[in-house]
Design an enzyme around this catalytic site. Structure first.
Site, PDB file in Angstrom:
ATOM      1  N   ILE A   1       0.457   8.947   2.813  1.00 14.62           N
ATOM      2  CA  ILE A   1       0.695   9.962   2.872  1.00 14.62           C
ATOM      3  C   ILE A   1       0.845  10.834   4.416  1.00 14.62           C
ATOM      4  O   ILE A   1      -0.402  10.920   4.753  1.00 14.62           O
ATOM      5  CB  ILE A   1       0.155  11.203   2.397  1.00 14.62           C
ATOM      6  CG1 ILE A   1       0.660  10.932   0.612  1.00 14.62           C
ATOM      7  CG2 ILE A   1       0.842  12.415   2.773  1.00 14.62           C
ATOM      8  CD1 ILE A   1       0.702  12.101  -0.088  1.00 14.62           C
ATOM      9  N   HIS A   2       1.673  10.849   4.931  1.00 19.02           N
ATOM     10  CA  HIS A   2       1.907  10.541   6.196  1.00 19.02           C
ATOM     11  C   HIS A   2       3.256  11.912   7.033  1.00 19.02           C
ATOM     12  O   HIS A   2       4.176  12.404   6.037  1.00 19.02           O
ATOM     13  CB  HIS A   2       2.446   9.860   7.396  1.00 19.02           C
ATOM     14  CG  HIS A   2       1.776   8.704   6.875  1.00 19.02           C
ATOM     15  ND1 HIS A   2       1.042   8.033   7.754  1.00 19.02           N
ATOM     16  CD2 HIS A   2       1.862   7.354   5.974  1.00 19.02           C
ATOM     17  CE1 HIS A   2       0.900   6.792   7.646  1.00 19.02           C
ATOM     18  NE2 HIS A   2       0.584   6.482   6.683  1.00 19.02           N
ATOM     19  N   ARG A   3       2.536  13.000   7.928  1.00 17.79           N
ATOM     20  CA  ARG A   3       3.898  13.922   8.223  1.00 17.79           C
ATOM     21  C   ARG A   3       4.378  12.676   9.099  1.00 17.79           C
ATOM     22  O   ARG A   3       4.639  12.477   9.307  1.00 17.79           O
ATOM     23  CB  ARG A   3       3.025  15.057   9.210  1.00 17.79           C
ATOM     24  CG  ARG A   3       2.490  14.600  10.528  1.00 17.79           C
ATOM     25  CD  ARG A   3       2.102  15.679  11.054  1.00 17.79           C
ATOM     26  NE  ARG A   3       2.264  15.948  12.363  1.00 17.79           N
ATOM     27  CZ  ARG A   3       1.725  15.850  13.339  1.00 17.79           C
ATOM     28  NH1 ARG A   3       0.262  16.491  12.969  1.00 17.79           N
ATOM     29  NH2 ARG A   3       1.499  15.902  14.856  1.00 17.79           N
TER      30      ARG A   3
ATOM     31  N   GLY B   1      -6.280   4.464  10.994  1.00 17.36           N
ATOM     32  CA  GLY B   1      -6.526   4.878   9.096  1.00 17.36           C
ATOM     33  C   GLY B   1      -5.472   4.423   9.306  1.00 17.36           C
ATOM     34  O   GLY B   1      -4.560   3.945   9.585  1.00 17.36           O
TER      35      GLY B   1
ATOM     36  N   ASP C   1       0.864  -1.297   0.207  1.00 14.51           N
ATOM     37  CA  ASP C   1      -0.177   0.029   0.020  1.00 14.51           C
ATOM     38  C   ASP C   1       0.519   1.325   0.190  1.00 14.51           C
ATOM     39  O   ASP C   1       2.082   1.385   0.194  1.00 14.51           O
ATOM     40  CB  ASP C   1      -1.392   0.090   1.617  1.00 14.51           C
ATOM     41  CG  ASP C   1      -2.036   0.664   1.578  1.00 14.51           C
ATOM     42  OD1 ASP C   1      -2.465   0.918   0.330  1.00 14.51           O
ATOM     43  OD2 ASP C   1      -2.067   1.745   2.167  1.00 14.51           O
TER      44      ASP C   1
ATOM     45  N   GLU D   1      -3.350   1.754  -3.756  1.00 13.61           N
ATOM     46  CA  GLU D   1      -3.714   2.250  -4.556  1.00 13.61           C
ATOM     47  C   GLU D   1      -2.587   3.407  -5.758  1.00 13.61           C
ATOM     48  O   GLU D   1      -3.432   4.175  -6.658  1.00 13.61           O
ATOM     49  CB  GLU D   1      -3.972   3.703  -3.862  1.00 13.61           C
ATOM     50  CG  GLU D   1      -5.294   4.348  -2.640  1.00 13.61           C
ATOM     51  CD  GLU D   1      -5.220   3.078  -1.209  1.00 13.61           C
ATOM     52  OE1 GLU D   1      -6.079   2.299  -1.154  1.00 13.61           O
ATOM     53  OE2 GLU D   1      -4.111   2.982  -1.447  1.00 13.61           O
TER      54      GLU D   1
ATOM     55  N   GLU E   1      -1.668  22.367  10.571  1.00 13.63           N
ATOM     56  CA  GLU E   1      -2.220  20.907   9.380  1.00 13.63           C
ATOM     57  C   GLU E   1      -3.799  21.216   9.014  1.00 13.63           C
ATOM     58  O   GLU E   1      -4.175  23.021   9.125  1.00 13.63           O
ATOM     59  CB  GLU E   1      -3.263  19.779  10.595  1.00 13.63           C
ATOM     60  CG  GLU E   1      -1.891  18.970  11.487  1.00 13.63           C
ATOM     61  CD  GLU E   1      -1.534  18.020  10.316  1.00 13.63           C
ATOM     62  OE1 GLU E   1      -1.856  18.025   8.559  1.00 13.63           O
ATOM     63  OE2 GLU E   1      -0.829  17.497  10.468  1.00 13.63           O
TER      64      GLU E   1
END
Length: 488
Positions: free
Chosen positions: A166-168, A185, A163, A231, A287
């Protein structure tokens, strides 16, 4: 460039043929707060503190401390620009992405991997990600330099599923990143839990500097893309060309072959780090709701084993609350809502828009079609379906098909002339939402918010009752098909 492989550089070359969509500067800029501060005025938009505006994507060619590296920001900070890059009408991008989810083109392994043109390994004596990766800070109070649009690629232990999300990620030390994986999530989080339960490090690659088909396509979530759905297939369908993958050099995982930068490493099991350990500001970074995120006391840790990049690489960055986030998170959410409503109440929801006012996540505007009196109430069913499709949604505004959902003046006109608060306002308390909304904390509403990230949901029904449609007809102006001749 028609026959060249699809990547960020190909997209940028085409974008430069559209006036006003791209601007490059050779003026020196500091990546620490100044770069984002400059772009705030030029094109950030979204929920960034005013003054801001919609403007061109911006390439900074002269970044202090990083000779040879350019920094790109704002590539997707305009829905119209996303439409240009996807060769599709920006009004119907949600439907377009739905078609891409339904007809994915899976990634393929390739031998040509520009991402590996330059290689730095953690075993090198002078290895330091803070000197290799030109990650900007958004504000002077950020917890550190952030990778804001790095696509994390990982797999489950059995290597039967992979998979991208996107993460910070904050640069904490010479070989250490802190990564925020939101609870409940993202598939990467599920894979990381599996590795942690076995007390084993999870190999990942972090891919930066990608074409927008990848960065937008990979933000889909369940129920639209369930666990096991990769994705990158959505990106392949958007571009009509499979995403090329290559084997990482120091970990057992794949990397995106034409990314500008790739960080290889491991998510460490049962290891955590304080997000602002270097600054102690109590803040992470701005954010999408327009506020600074709180510094997390216990981020998961990535130990970096290598940094690879293209010759003269492009570091890509996103301003947290900018319209760029709206494009990455909002358009896939529109697609998810359209997908569910099309299956449940076909033909009743004509279009959906997640506007910058909600950062792409918190608000949606739904355009409703009613065929007859038997459809009265179907619009509120549509709102409930939207909440079911995306738990982070907080506000739904329902409008008729004569309203332009992309024009907030038209939407608010509906609220002012087709809405009565005592009849058309629905409040659903005690539901799950997004923990980055600062109003969603028990101190704000102890009665309905038991834990951080709970919220009341709101439906504003601005649709006209079907049996009263003849009393809400807009003023009818004459159609003048050749009106543009008067501007010549």
């Amino acid at each position: 460039m028609a026959n060249e492989p699809y990547d960020l550089r190909k997209v940028l070359a085409e974008l430069q043929t559209h006036p006003g969509q791209y601007h490059a500067t050779d003026v020196a800029v500091d990546p620490d707060a100044e770069l984002s501060g400059v772009y705030r005025y030029i094109g950030a938009g979204g929920t960034v503190a005013r003054p801001t505006q919609e403007g061109p994507a911006m390439m900074f060619n002269n970044v202090n401390g990083f000779p040879g590296t350019k920094v790109l920001t704002g590539l997707m900070a305009s829905r119209k620009r996303v439409g240009l890059m996807f060769h599709h009408d920006y009004h119907t991008l949600g439907q377009f992405l739905n078609e891409s989810v339904a007809n994915p083109i899976p990634p393929v392994m390739v031998t040509d991997a520009p991402a590996h043109e330059v290689v730095h390994k953690a075993t090198d004596p002078d290895f330091d990600i803070r000197k290799l990766v030109a990650a900007p800070t958004n504000t002077p109070e950020d917890a550190g330099p952030y990778i804001t649009v790095g696509v994390v690629l990982g797999s489950n232990k059995a290597k039967t599923m992979s998979d991208v999300t996107i993460h910070r990620m904050v640069l904490e030390d010479k070989d250490t990143l802190g990564i925020y994986i939101m609870p409940g999530g993202r598939h990467i989080g599920a894979f990381a839990k599996e590795y942690e339960a076995a007390n084993e490090p999870m190999p990942v690659t972090i891919n930066i500097g990608l074409d927008p088909a990848i960065t937008i396509g990979c933000t889909f979530e369940p129920p639209t893309t369930p666990l096991g759905y990769n994705e990158l297939g959505v990106a392949g369908a958007i571009r009509q060309e499979a995403v090329g993958l290559t084997k990482a050099l120091t970990v057992d995982e794949n990397a995106i072959a034409r990314s500008e930068f790739t960080l290889e490493g491991y998510i460490m099991p049962n290891e955590r780090i304080q997000e602002d350990i270097n600054t102690h500001t109590g803040k992470a970074m701005p954010e999408f709701p327009g506020y600074d995120g709180d510094a997390n006391p216990a981020l998961q840790v990535i130990k970096v084993t290598a940094v690879t990049h293209r010759e003269n690489p492009i570091m890509q960055s996103v301003i947290g609350p900018s319209e760029e986030h709206v494009s990455m998170a909002g358009i896939p959410t529109e697609a998810s809502i359209l997908s569910l409503t099309d299956r449940a109440i076909p033909g009743k929801v004509l279009n959906v828009y997640n506007p910058p006012a909600g950062g792409g996540k918190l608000m949606t505007i739904m355009q409703i079609h009613k065929d007859d009196e038997a459809d009265e109430g179907i619009q509120r069913q549509a709102a409930l379906l939207a909440f079911a499709a995306f738990k982070e949604l907080k506000t739904v505004i329902l409008v008729d098909e004569d309203v332009d959902i992309f024009d907030m003046n038209d939407v608010m006109w509906t609220v002012n002339t087709r809405f009565q608060a005592d009849q058309d306002l629905l409040v659903l308390p005690g539901m799950r939402n997004h923990p980055l909304d600062p109003s969603e904390r028990p101190a704000y509403d102890p009665k309905s918010i038991r834990t951080r990230g709970m919220s009341s949901k709101l439906v504003i029904d601005g649709t006209v009752p079907f049996d009263m449609k003849d009393q809400f007809v807009r003023a009818k102006f004459k159609d003048v098909p050749d009106w543009e001749k008067y501007l010549k």
